[in-house]
Design a protein around this motif. Structure first.
Motif, PDB file in Angstrom:
ATOM      1  N   UNK A  54       0.766  -1.030   0.045  1.00  0.00           N
ATOM      2  CA  UNK A  54      -0.060   0.075  -0.099  1.00  0.00           C
ATOM      3  C   UNK A  54       0.804   1.285  -0.026  1.00  0.00           C
ATOM      4  N   UNK A  55       0.706   2.035  -0.740  1.00  0.00           N
ATOM      5  CA  UNK A  55       1.672   3.105  -1.029  1.00  0.00           C
ATOM      6  C   UNK A  55       0.602   4.570  -0.799  1.00  0.00           C
ATOM      7  N   UNK A  56       1.174   5.368   0.265  1.00  0.00           N
ATOM      8  CA  UNK A  56       0.386   6.580   0.494  1.00  0.00           C
ATOM      9  C   UNK A  56       1.392   7.616   0.322  1.00  0.00           C
ATOM     10  N   UNK A  57       0.976   8.396  -0.468  1.00  0.00           N
ATOM     11  CA  UNK A  57       1.633   9.744  -1.094  1.00  0.00           C
ATOM     12  C   UNK A  57       1.921  11.047  -0.276  1.00  0.00           C
ATOM     13  N   UNK A  58       2.644  11.818  -0.334  1.00  0.00           N
ATOM     14  CA  UNK A  58       3.164  12.988   0.316  1.00  0.00           C
ATOM     15  C   UNK A  58       1.881  14.147   0.396  1.00  0.00           C
ATOM     16  N   UNK A  59       1.984  14.808   1.369  1.00  0.00           N
ATOM     17  CA  UNK A  59       0.886  15.922   1.236  1.00  0.00           C
ATOM     18  C   UNK A  59       0.856  16.762   0.053  1.00  0.00           C
ATOM     19  N   UNK A  60      -0.236  17.167  -0.415  1.00  0.00           N
ATOM     20  CA  UNK A  60      -0.200  17.871  -1.616  1.00  0.00           C
ATOM     21  C   UNK A  60       0.300  17.052  -2.990  1.00  0.00           C
ATOM     22  N   UNK A  61       0.375  15.847  -3.001  1.00  0.00           N
ATOM     23  CA  UNK A  61       0.906  14.965  -3.830  1.00  0.00           C
ATOM     24  C   UNK A  61      -0.160  14.093  -4.472  1.00  0.00           C
ATOM     25  N   UNK A  62       0.312  13.180  -5.417  1.00  0.00           N
ATOM     26  CA  UNK A  62      -0.705  12.122  -5.921  1.00  0.00           C
ATOM     27  C   UNK A  62       0.127  10.990  -6.348  1.00  0.00           C
TER      28      UNK A  62
END
Length: 262
Positions: free
Chosen positions: A94-102
């Protein structure tokens, strides 16, 4: 007649690739617990890409225009937000991206993992949703997929910071944590009982060398506790993948997962 001097303001349009505005030496698999490494500084410059015509955005089901049904199963969550499960291996990621990312800037990692047999879930999330809660929900969703036995939690920046408490909540299904440019608290790191790989740039203001060292020292219960620091850089989270250090970073992540996938 005095001549008038005209002042012309020039506006420069900045074109960014998908996810480009996100807030955002390969190691052998045999690293021992408690090892910290300093990756060699790159001596080559990144190549200047040739001008290309942008591909049209997909009109069918997709995630941020980067993943379509040709890549895997598109699903909806949290109302109407999209996600994708790509690959068909028994070990999930499961990949959770950075803030304001996508999801777009994490495609290099996703493609590499799918190519070597992992099943990867990427998803869009609302800025109001805590990354920890989202990662747990996505981990439980992926765990229900046929054939998935264990799951790695991978995150960038705030997604990396919250990957450890998310792994604690996920329980026995958690295979390990890969935190890219995160600030894992010493308290959470001390509770972790699955393998941990931290990656970051030496001079990054969030998830830099000092932050990684603090979590590394606290993670005494982690059966494998690795840290990869890119010297002299301030590259943040998924920006590492497109840098001259990208191959080393991807190699290190794959080696770590291959060692602990069970």
């Amino acid at each position: 007649m005095r001549a008038l001097v005209g002042v012309v303001g020039l506006m420069v349009g900045v074109l960014t690739a998908c996810g480009g505005a996100a807030s955002t030496g390969a190691a052998a698999p045999g690293h021992s617990r408690g090892e910290t490494s300093m990756a060699p500084a790159a001596t080559s410059q990144a190549p200047v890409p040739e001008a290309t015509t942008s591909a049209p955005l997909p009109t069918g089901p997709n995630v941020s225009g980067c993943f379509t049904e040709a890549d895997g199963k598109i699903f909806k969550h949290d109302g109407d937000l999209p996600g994708v499960i790509t690959g068909d291996g028994p070990v999930g990621v499961v990949i959770t991206y950075e803030r304001r990312g996508n999801v777009c800037t994490w495609r290099p990692l996703s493609d590499r993992l799918v190519a070597v047999g992992y099943r990867v879930l990427l998803y869009a999330r609302r800025s109001t949703t805590l990354p920890e809660d989202a990662a747990v929900a996505m981990g439980k969703r992926l765990a229900k997929e046929s054939g998935v036995k264990r799951i790695f939690l991978v995150g960038g920046s705030i997604g990396a910071t919250t990957a450890v408490p998310a792994a604690l909540r996920l329980g026995p299904k958690a295979a390990g944590v890969v935190a890219v440019s995160g600030e894992i608290s010493a308290e959470n790191a001390a509770r972790l009982t699955v393998p941990l790989l931290q990656i970051g740039s030496e001079n990054d203001g969030y998830g830099g060398a000092d932050d990684l060292a603090e979590a590394h020292a606290a993670a005494t219960k982690a059966p494998d506790n690795q840290t990869m620091v890119i010297p002299g850089e301030s590259l943040h989270a998924s920006a590492l993948f497109g840098s001259p250090h990208g191959k080393d970073v991807l190699d290190r992540i794959v080696a770590f997962m291959d060692r602990h996938k069970g």
